[in-house]
Design a protein around this motif. Structure first.
Motif, mmCIF file in Angstrom:
data_model
loop_
_atom_site.group_PDB
_atom_site.id
_atom_site.type_symbol
_atom_site.label_atom_id
_atom_site.label_comp_id
_atom_site.label_asym_id
_atom_site.label_seq_id
_atom_site.Cartn_x
_atom_site.Cartn_y
_atom_site.Cartn_z
ATOM 1 N N LYS A 1 -1.596 9.120 -1.115
ATOM 2 C CA LYS A 1 -1.815 7.678 -1.191
ATOM 3 C C LYS A 1 -3.230 7.408 -1.682
ATOM 4 C CE LYS A 1 -2.450 8.065 3.717
ATOM 5 N NZ LYS A 1 -1.797 8.017 4.955
ATOM 6 N N THR A 2 -3.367 6.341 -2.438
ATOM 7 C CA THR A 2 -4.691 5.869 -2.814
ATOM 8 C C THR A 2 -5.006 4.673 -1.941
ATOM 9 O OG1 THR A 2 -3.800 4.485 -4.600
ATOM 10 C CG2 THR A 2 -4.548 6.690 -5.202
ATOM 11 N N ILE A 3 -6.274 4.582 -1.531
ATOM 12 C CA ILE A 3 -6.684 3.541 -0.599
ATOM 13 C C ILE A 3 -7.883 2.796 -1.175
ATOM 14 C CG2 ILE A 3 -7.578 3.087 1.721
ATOM 15 C CD1 ILE A 3 -6.027 5.574 2.639
ATOM 16 N N GLU B 1 -9.067 -1.133 3.052
ATOM 17 C CA GLU B 1 -8.180 -0.714 4.143
ATOM 18 C C GLU B 1 -6.715 -0.714 3.716
ATOM 19 O OE1 GLU B 1 -9.209 0.274 7.258
ATOM 20 O OE2 GLU B 1 -11.244 0.100 6.470
ATOM 21 N N LYS B 2 -6.452 -0.927 2.422
ATOM 22 C CA LYS B 2 -5.070 -1.069 1.948
ATOM 23 C C LYS B 2 -4.637 0.108 1.095
ATOM 24 C CE LYS B 2 -5.205 -6.005 2.093
ATOM 25 N NZ LYS B 2 -4.350 -7.101 1.935
ATOM 26 N N ILE B 3 -3.389 0.499 1.268
ATOM 27 C CA ILE B 3 -2.781 1.524 0.425
ATOM 28 C C ILE B 3 -2.360 0.853 -0.879
ATOM 29 C CG2 ILE B 3 -0.833 3.097 0.164
ATOM 30 C CD1 ILE B 3 -0.862 3.438 3.224
ATOM 31 N N THR B 4 -2.870 1.370 -2.009
ATOM 32 C CA THR B 4 -2.542 0.772 -3.301
ATOM 33 C C THR B 4 -1.429 1.527 -4.022
ATOM 34 O OG1 THR B 4 -4.364 2.000 -4.328
ATOM 35 C CG2 THR B 4 -4.814 -0.252 -3.616
ATOM 36 N N ASP C 1 1.433 5.015 -3.186
ATOM 37 C CA ASP C 1 1.805 6.143 -2.330
ATOM 38 C C ASP C 1 3.084 6.774 -2.846
ATOM 39 O OD1 ASP C 1 3.777 5.263 0.475
ATOM 40 O OD2 ASP C 1 3.526 4.045 -1.300
ATOM 41 N N ARG D 1 -9.092 14.301 2.136
ATOM 42 C CA ARG D 1 -9.453 13.030 1.524
ATOM 43 C C ARG D 1 -10.414 13.302 0.365
ATOM 44 N NH1 ARG D 1 -10.937 7.819 4.826
ATOM 45 N NH2 ARG D 1 -9.338 8.811 6.068
ATOM 46 N N TYR E 1 -9.941 3.018 -6.829
ATOM 47 C CA TYR E 1 -9.662 3.106 -5.397
ATOM 48 C C TYR E 1 -10.812 3.835 -4.724
ATOM 49 C CZ TYR E 1 -7.923 7.439 -7.406
ATOM 50 O OH TYR E 1 -7.807 8.588 -8.138
ATOM 51 N N ASP E 2 -10.874 3.762 -3.400
ATOM 52 C CA ASP E 2 -11.958 4.400 -2.651
ATOM 53 C C ASP E 2 -11.637 5.849 -2.288
ATOM 54 O OD1 ASP E 2 -13.452 2.036 -2.683
ATOM 55 O OD2 ASP E 2 -12.443 1.298 -0.875
#
Length: 86
Positions: free
Chosen positions: A7-9, A12-15, A17, A64, A76-77
């Motif tokens: 998943k990319t985050i 705080e949100k999954i963008t 997966d 991560r 993404y972070d």
């Protein structure tokens, strides 16, 4: 069998997966191949893999990748790869 939840985050949100599955036994030497397959499906650049990433995955079932682990700019972070086997 290998089953990874990637998943990319952003914040705080999954963008993005996906569940990555492969009918073979996990091998740490093939971790880069698994990650390249995941990045190809997401259409994102592949990160630089350090030994600490592989150690975290093997010891804690999760790793991560931060923005600094990528050579190219990403939107993404974090890219998180987690063992999804039950």
């Amino acid at each position: 069998m290998i089953k990874l939840w990637a998943k990319t985050i952003l914040g705080e949100k999954i963008t993005r997966d996906q569940i990555y599955k492969k009918e073979e036994k996990y091998n740490s030497n093939d971790f880069e191949s698994y990650l390249n397959d995941i990045c190809y499906e997401f259409d994102i650049p592949s990160p630089i893999i350090l030994k600490s990433h592989i150690n975290n995955f093997e010891n804690f079932n999760i790793t991560r990748f931060r923005k600094s682990d990528f050579i190219e700019e990403v939107d993404y972070d974090f890219l998180v790869v987690e063992n999804a086997l039950e």
